[in-house]
Design a protein around this motif. Structure first.
Motif, short mmCIF file in Angstrom:
data_model
loop_
_atom_site.label_atom_id
_atom_site.label_comp_id
_atom_site.label_asym_id
_atom_site.label_seq_id
_atom_site.Cartn_x
_atom_site.Cartn_y
_atom_site.Cartn_z
N CYS A 1 32.91 43.48 30.26
CA CYS A 1 34.23 44.26 30.36
C CYS A 1 34.78 44.91 29.11
N ASP A 2 34.73 44.01 27.93
CA ASP A 2 35.21 44.35 26.75
C ASP A 2 34.44 45.50 26.52
N ARG A 3 33.03 45.59 26.48
CA ARG A 3 32.15 46.51 25.78
C ARG A 3 32.28 47.81 26.56
N ALA A 4 32.10 47.66 28.06
CA ALA A 4 32.37 48.78 28.79
C ALA A 4 33.65 49.56 28.58
N ALA A 5 34.77 48.82 28.46
CA ALA A 5 36.05 49.51 28.30
C ALA A 5 36.00 50.31 26.83
N ALA A 6 35.57 49.57 25.87
CA ALA A 6 35.45 50.02 24.54
C ALA A 6 34.57 51.49 24.51
N ALA A 7 33.49 51.60 25.54
CA ALA A 7 32.60 52.71 25.64
C ALA A 7 33.19 53.58 26.42
N GLY A 8 34.45 53.47 27.18
CA GLY A 8 35.10 54.46 28.02
C GLY A 8 34.22 54.37 29.58
N GLU A 9 33.73 53.53 29.73
CA GLU A 9 33.16 53.58 31.10
C GLU A 9 34.26 53.22 32.03
N GLN A 10 33.85 53.81 33.30
CA GLN A 10 35.01 53.68 34.55
C GLN A 10 34.13 53.66 35.55
N PHE A 11 34.74 52.74 36.65
CA PHE A 11 34.10 52.47 37.85
C PHE A 11 35.19 52.64 38.91
N ASP A 12 34.76 53.36 39.89
CA ASP A 12 35.55 53.72 41.26
C ASP A 12 35.99 52.48 41.97
N PHE A 13 34.93 51.54 41.89
CA PHE A 13 35.35 50.37 42.85
C PHE A 13 34.61 49.37 42.13
N VAL A 14 35.47 48.31 41.87
CA VAL A 14 35.05 47.07 40.97
C VAL A 14 35.29 45.55 42.13
N PHE A 15 34.13 45.13 42.44
CA PHE A 15 34.17 43.92 43.07
C PHE A 15 33.76 42.77 41.95
N VAL A 16 34.98 41.62 41.95
CA VAL A 16 35.06 40.61 40.85
C VAL A 16 34.69 39.24 41.80
N ASP A 17 33.71 38.57 41.31
CA ASP A 17 33.13 37.32 42.01
C ASP A 17 32.50 36.46 41.29
N HIS A 18 32.70 36.39 39.99
CA HIS A 18 31.82 35.85 38.90
C HIS A 18 32.28 34.40 38.52
N ASP A 19 33.63 34.05 38.99
CA ASP A 19 34.06 32.71 38.81
C ASP A 19 35.41 32.64 39.42
N HIS A 20 35.86 31.21 39.68
CA HIS A 20 36.93 30.90 40.58
C HIS A 20 38.09 30.69 39.50
#
Length: 245
Positions: free
Chosen positions: A140-159
């Motif tokens: 997420c840090d790298r994607a944000a720094a690169a200016g990437e965007q996603f219209d829908f995000v599903f978060v399920d990697h950890d509780h």
């Protein structure tokens, strides 16, 4: 093109009941199509889907996942795929929509990701998915720094609170205006149980998502849905519940 109107729902009452699937987007009937309908009747072990892919999704979770992916107008990000159950739903929805949405699936566990890839290949859905082996926060840090965007995000990697919090903090950068973030295990009772340190998804969203940029759009199964839009409500009702919990 994004549907012109999206429904917004309050917290379920009582909170101890599992809220049903309800449509966020406008479409005719109860289900979008036959694949969408199938998640309401397919095999299940107790309350969890049993589609031949290991995972922990309720029917309500799957129905909401499919709907949001189907109507996404841009790339889709999945954070945590495990063996590919949710990935298969997202990829199926994107294929059915005809929009050709790119799906990026991030998973830390190499072995689990290999299983997910094989399941998607078996279902002829692998070409629609980019599998990335990475830590969720780092990606997420790298994607944000690169200016990437996603219209829908599903978060399920950890509780845990510590793992979900930094991911939520990047959503304001990763999601465009009008986009959605769906968090699994958001309404799991263990988020509010004293001493359940492994569960902090609910609290992490309240502390991590920018309350001036995101609005709460409802709970479905054990998922919580948020939408990015200017002038957020501040999560007043949710913050009160977090304090009580």
């Amino acid at each position: 093109m994004r549907t012109p109107f999206c429904r917004q729902y309050d917290l379920p009452v009582p909170l101890t009941e599992i809220p049903p699937f309800r449509a966020t987007h406008e479409f005719e009937g109860t289900f979008i199509n036959e694949r969408h309908r199938s998640y309401s009747t397919c095999p299940a072990k107790e309350h969890l889907l049993d589609l031949g892919i290991d995972g922990w999704l309720r029917r309500e979770d799957a129905l909401k996942l499919y709907e949001l992916a189907y109507f996404a107008v841009g790339p889709i990000l999945e954070i945590g795929s495990y063996h590919g159950l949710s990935t298969s739903i997202l990829a199926g929805a994107a294929k059915d929509s005809g929009r050709g949405q790119r799906i990026v699936s991030v998973e830390l566990d190499v072995a689990a990701q290999d299983v997910a890839r094989k399941h998607l290949q078996r279902l002829d859905l692998a070409p629609d998915v980019s599998f990335i082996q990475a830590d969720a926060e780092s990606f997420c840090d790298r994607a944000a720094a690169a200016g990437e965007q996603f219209d829908f995000v599903f978060v399920d990697h950890d509780h845990s609170y510590a793992a979900v919090l930094p991911v939520c903090r990047q959503m304001a950068s990763l999601v465009p205006e009008g986009g959605f973030v769906l968090l699994h295990d958001w309404l799991d009772a263990r988020n509010f149980a004293p001493g359940a340190e492994d569960y902090g998804v609910f609290g992490a969203t309240i502390d991590g998502l920018d309350p001036l940029k995101f609005d709460f759009y409802g709970a479905f199964g054990v998922t919580g849905l948020f939408r990015k839009q200017a002038g957020g409500s501040g999560f007043a009702q949710l913050k009160m519940l977090k304090t009580l919990g």
